[in-house]
Design a protein around this motif. Structure first.
Motif, PDB file in Angstrom:
ATOM      1  N   LYS A  61       3.134   6.476  -5.111  1.00  0.00           N
ATOM      2  CA  LYS A  61       2.462   7.695  -5.568  1.00  0.00           C
ATOM      3  C   LYS A  61       1.853   7.530  -6.960  1.00  0.00           C
ATOM      4  O   LYS A  61       0.869   8.181  -7.291  1.00  0.00           O
ATOM      5  CB  LYS A  61       3.448   8.873  -5.604  1.00  0.00           C
ATOM      6  N   ALA A  62       2.459   6.678  -7.765  1.00  0.00           N
ATOM      7  CA  ALA A  62       2.011   6.487  -9.154  1.00  0.00           C
ATOM      8  C   ALA A  62       0.809   5.551  -9.257  1.00  0.00           C
ATOM      9  O   ALA A  62       0.157   5.505 -10.303  1.00  0.00           O
ATOM     10  CB  ALA A  62       3.165   5.936  -9.996  1.00  0.00           C
ATOM     11  N   LEU A  63       0.507   4.810  -8.207  1.00  0.00           N
ATOM     12  CA  LEU A  63      -0.565   3.816  -8.270  1.00  0.00           C
ATOM     13  C   LEU A  63      -1.932   4.479  -8.331  1.00  0.00           C
ATOM     14  O   LEU A  63      -2.212   5.394  -7.557  1.00  0.00           O
ATOM     15  CB  LEU A  63      -0.517   2.902  -7.034  1.00  0.00           C
ATOM     16  N   PRO A  64      -2.787   4.008  -9.213  1.00  0.00           N
ATOM     17  CA  PRO A  64      -4.163   4.515  -9.226  1.00  0.00           C
ATOM     18  C   PRO A  64      -4.855   4.158  -7.901  1.00  0.00           C
ATOM     19  O   PRO A  64      -4.640   3.074  -7.355  1.00  0.00           O
ATOM     20  CB  PRO A  64      -4.817   3.770 -10.398  1.00  0.00           C
ATOM     21  N   LYS A  65      -5.663   5.061  -7.394  1.00  0.00           N
ATOM     22  CA  LYS A  65      -6.386   4.826  -6.128  1.00  0.00           C
ATOM     23  C   LYS A  65      -7.264   3.583  -6.253  1.00  0.00           C
ATOM     24  O   LYS A  65      -7.987   3.425  -7.228  1.00  0.00           O
ATOM     25  CB  LYS A  65      -7.256   6.033  -5.791  1.00  0.00           C
ATOM     26  N   GLY A  66      -7.173   2.710  -5.269  1.00  0.00           N
ATOM     27  CA  GLY A  66      -8.014   1.520  -5.225  1.00  0.00           C
ATOM     28  C   GLY A  66      -7.629   0.412  -6.184  1.00  0.00           C
ATOM     29  O   GLY A  66      -8.365  -0.563  -6.341  1.00  0.00           O
TER      30      GLY A  66
END
Length: 156
Positions: A61-66
């Protein structure tokens, strides 16, 4: 390219936090002209102690998109500092906007999240305290910027 260090657990005030902040400040200053940064730390905490899969879900959930997803794992690829710098520069030059560097909890990184990673690096076959890994990673990010900028003690 923005850098996110996504880690399980909270780093409290103390020498490790001071070192982490110092190296990330250096990275931001040096990396700006190179198209690297800013760097930020995203901490997640499994307050229910539900285990590695719950930590994996929080990290995901914490990961930036892409983002390019890179795990830190003792079974990852051992790299020299110049090789790490080249890898960062390559992702940047390929137009990647975000890099997420993942540090797991005490039991490691959820295997499902590991399987989604684009790359995995290791700081050697020894297992390091996760709070120190943050500092070591921040130092290597800073070192990568000095290498990429042609610093006097590193030539790529």
């Amino acid at each position: 390219m923005r850098i996110s260090i996504c880690a399980v657990g909270r780093l409290r005030a103390g020498p490790e936090k001071n070192l982490l902040d110092d190296y990330l400040t250096r990275f931001d200053r040096t990396g700006r002209a190179l198209g690297l940064g800013p760097a930020r730390v995203i901490e997640v905490e499994d307050k229910k102690n539900a285990g590695m899969s719950a930590e994996g879900a929080l990290l995901r959930k914490a990961l930036p998109k892409g983002a390019v997803i890179c795990t830190l794992d003792e079974r990852g690829r051992v790299m020299s500092s110049p090789d790490f710098a080249k890898k960062l520069g390559g992702w940047r030059d390929a137009g990647r906007q975000d890099l997420a560097l993942i540090i797991g909890g005490a039991d490691g990184i959820d295997p499902n999240l590991k399987a989604e990673a684009d790359f995995s690096i290791s700081f050697g076959s020894m297992v390091w305290p996760h709070m120190l890994v943050r500092v070591m990673l921040a130092e290597q990010l800073y070192r990568a910027t000095t290498i990429l900028s042609g610093g006097p003690y590193h030539r790529v």
